[in-house]
Design a protein around this motif. Structure first.
Motif, short mmCIF file in Angstrom:
data_model
loop_
_atom_site.label_atom_id
_atom_site.label_comp_id
_atom_site.label_asym_id
_atom_site.label_seq_id
_atom_site.Cartn_x
_atom_site.Cartn_y
_atom_site.Cartn_z
N LEU A 298 -7.99 -1.11 4.20
CA LEU A 298 -7.96 -0.93 5.14
C LEU A 298 -8.03 0.57 5.76
O LEU A 298 -8.69 1.93 5.93
CB LEU A 298 -6.88 -1.72 6.65
N CYS A 299 -6.55 1.66 4.23
CA CYS A 299 -5.97 2.87 4.12
C CYS A 299 -7.34 3.85 4.29
O CYS A 299 -8.00 4.69 4.13
CB CYS A 299 -5.32 3.41 3.96
N ALA A 300 -8.37 3.15 3.44
CA ALA A 300 -9.29 3.81 1.78
C ALA A 300 -10.77 3.39 2.85
O ALA A 300 -11.29 3.80 2.76
CB ALA A 300 -9.35 2.57 0.61
N SER A 301 -10.65 2.60 4.24
CA SER A 301 -11.84 2.63 4.40
C SER A 301 -12.62 3.70 5.40
O SER A 301 -11.29 4.42 6.23
CB SER A 301 -11.56 1.37 5.99
N PRO A 302 -13.58 4.52 5.38
CA PRO A 302 -14.12 5.15 6.31
C PRO A 302 -14.54 5.45 7.02
O PRO A 302 -14.14 6.00 8.36
CB PRO A 302 -15.44 6.03 4.95
N GLY A 303 -14.46 4.24 7.96
CA GLY A 303 -14.97 3.44 9.31
C GLY A 303 -13.81 3.40 10.25
O GLY A 303 -13.98 3.64 11.11
N ARG A 304 -12.10 4.14 9.49
CA ARG A 304 -11.04 3.69 10.38
C ARG A 304 -10.95 5.19 11.18
O ARG A 304 -10.78 6.48 10.16
CB ARG A 304 -10.00 3.48 9.90
N ASP A 305 -10.39 5.25 12.15
CA ASP A 305 -10.68 6.61 12.97
C ASP A 305 -8.46 7.71 12.02
O ASP A 305 -8.28 6.42 12.10
CB ASP A 305 -10.25 6.77 14.48
N CYS B 255 0.96 -1.34 -0.28
CA CYS B 255 -0.04 0.31 -0.33
C CYS B 255 1.20 1.37 -0.40
O CYS B 255 2.10 1.03 0.64
CB CYS B 255 -0.78 -0.28 1.69
N SER B 256 0.34 2.22 -0.26
CA SER B 256 1.44 3.34 -1.21
C SER B 256 1.32 4.36 0.70
O SER B 256 2.12 5.34 0.36
CB SER B 256 0.59 4.27 -2.03
N ARG B 257 0.39 4.33 1.32
CA ARG B 257 -0.10 4.99 2.33
C ARG B 257 1.03 4.26 3.91
O ARG B 257 1.41 5.00 4.46
CB ARG B 257 -1.25 5.47 2.10
N CYS B 258 0.22 2.64 4.10
CA CYS B 258 0.81 2.38 4.96
C CYS B 258 1.95 1.22 4.80
O CYS B 258 2.08 0.31 5.50
CB CYS B 258 -0.53 1.31 5.54
N ARG B 259 2.54 0.89 3.21
CA ARG B 259 3.39 -0.61 3.08
C ARG B 259 2.72 -2.19 3.08
O ARG B 259 3.80 -2.46 3.70
CB ARG B 259 4.64 -0.50 3.65
N ASN B 260 0.87 -1.86 4.32
CA ASN B 260 0.84 -3.51 4.48
C ASN B 260 0.71 -3.69 3.06
O ASN B 260 0.82 -3.18 2.00
CB ASN B 260 0.09 -3.16 4.83
N PHE B 261 0.75 -5.06 2.85
CA PHE B 261 0.41 -6.14 1.69
C PHE B 261 -1.34 -5.72 0.84
O PHE B 261 -2.12 -5.13 2.08
CB PHE B 261 0.22 -7.36 2.06
N SER B 262 -1.11 -5.49 -0.47
CA SER B 262 -1.97 -4.48 -1.05
C SER B 262 -2.36 -4.92 -3.06
O SER B 262 -0.92 -4.80 -2.71
CB SER B 262 -2.52 -3.46 -0.45
N GLU B 263 -3.35 -5.39 -2.98
CA GLU B 263 -2.89 -5.58 -4.53
C GLU B 263 -3.60 -4.23 -5.22
O GLU B 263 -3.87 -4.36 -6.29
CB GLU B 263 -4.29 -7.03 -5.07
N THR B 264 -4.17 -3.55 -4.15
CA THR B 264 -4.52 -2.59 -4.75
C THR B 264 -3.48 -0.91 -4.49
O THR B 264 -2.92 -1.56 -3.89
CB THR B 264 -5.71 -1.76 -4.54
N PRO B 265 -3.33 0.10 -5.25
CA PRO B 265 -2.43 1.25 -4.51
C PRO B 265 -2.44 1.12 -3.35
O PRO B 265 -0.88 1.64 -2.54
CB PRO B 265 -3.33 2.72 -5.48
N VAL B 266 -3.89 1.75 -3.04
CA VAL B 266 -4.19 2.00 -1.83
C VAL B 266 -5.16 0.52 -1.00
O VAL B 266 -5.63 0.68 -1.77
CB VAL B 266 -4.65 3.55 -1.08
#
Ligand SMILES: [Zn+2]
Length: 197
Positions: A69-76, A55-66
């Motif tokens: 979890l980072c894209a989720s509107p429900g996270r604080d 992920c380009s924001r958090c560096r966790n594994f991801s098959e999309t650029p973001v």
């Protein structure tokens, strides 16, 4: 033994905890009675290895650029938890009710292994802290010598961005008795004692 079989056994040995004997058992098992699932395994491996990035924001594994979890509107968006690896992120997700964001270092500061601030993406982290949304940064590095050094560095980074750094309490396990807790853990728990309200 055939070359392909030798190659397969050798390839299986890359898995953690798999030695020569286990690798041979796995290879024989797939060939003898589970070719269909063996093929599915090969396909899943191929797709995952080619398509999963970071992920380009958090560096966790991801098959999309973001990542989702980072894209989720429900996270604080005010809290950011920094972990060493995706494994630890998964552990925190599964064990706690944490609803904030994450940042994955993919390692820890270890100059001898060539792991410096650059390799851990700390410029990216500083950028995120600089966005101004984050108020608290939870430092969840491991309580090892290198993890502690990394934590120290991260805390400075947070303070420089006017973000409050906090650390996970490392202490006596629930239900444990002091007598049986190892010295390092006890020393850490003693050192990070908290006031009682
Ligand atoms: Zn992400």
């Amino acid at each position: 033994m055939s070359k392909l079989l030798t190659d397969l056994i050798e390839a299986l040995r890359c898995l953690p905890g798999v030695g020569g004997k286990s690798a041979q058992r796995m290879a024989f098992h797939l060939l003898e009675r589970d070719r269909e699932r063996g093929l599915r395994l090969a396909q899943a491996l191929d797709e995952a290895m080619r398509q999963i990035g970071n992920c380009s924001r958090c560096r966790n594994f991801s098959e999309t650029p973001v990542c989702t979890l980072c894209a989720s509107p429900g996270r604080d968006r005010q809290v950011l938890c920094v972990v060493e690896s995706p494994t630890e992120l998964a552990a925190i997700e599964q064990a706690t009710g944490y609803r904030g964001q994450y940042f994955v270092l993919l390692g820890r500061l270890s100059p001898l292994d060539g792991l410096g601030p650059q390799e851990l993406g700390l410029d990216l982290l500083a950028e995120r802290l600089g966005e101004g949304e984050i108020e608290e940064m939870i430092i969840a590095t491991n309580p090892t010598v290198e993890g502690e050094a990394t934590a120290h560095y991260l805390a400075q980074l947070a303070r420089a961005a006017n973000v409050k750094p906090t650390r996970l309490a490392h202490g006596v396990p629930l239900g444990g008795e002091l007598e049986y807790v190892d010295r390092g853990t006890l020393a850490h728990a003693f050192g990070s004692r908290q006031s009682v309200d």
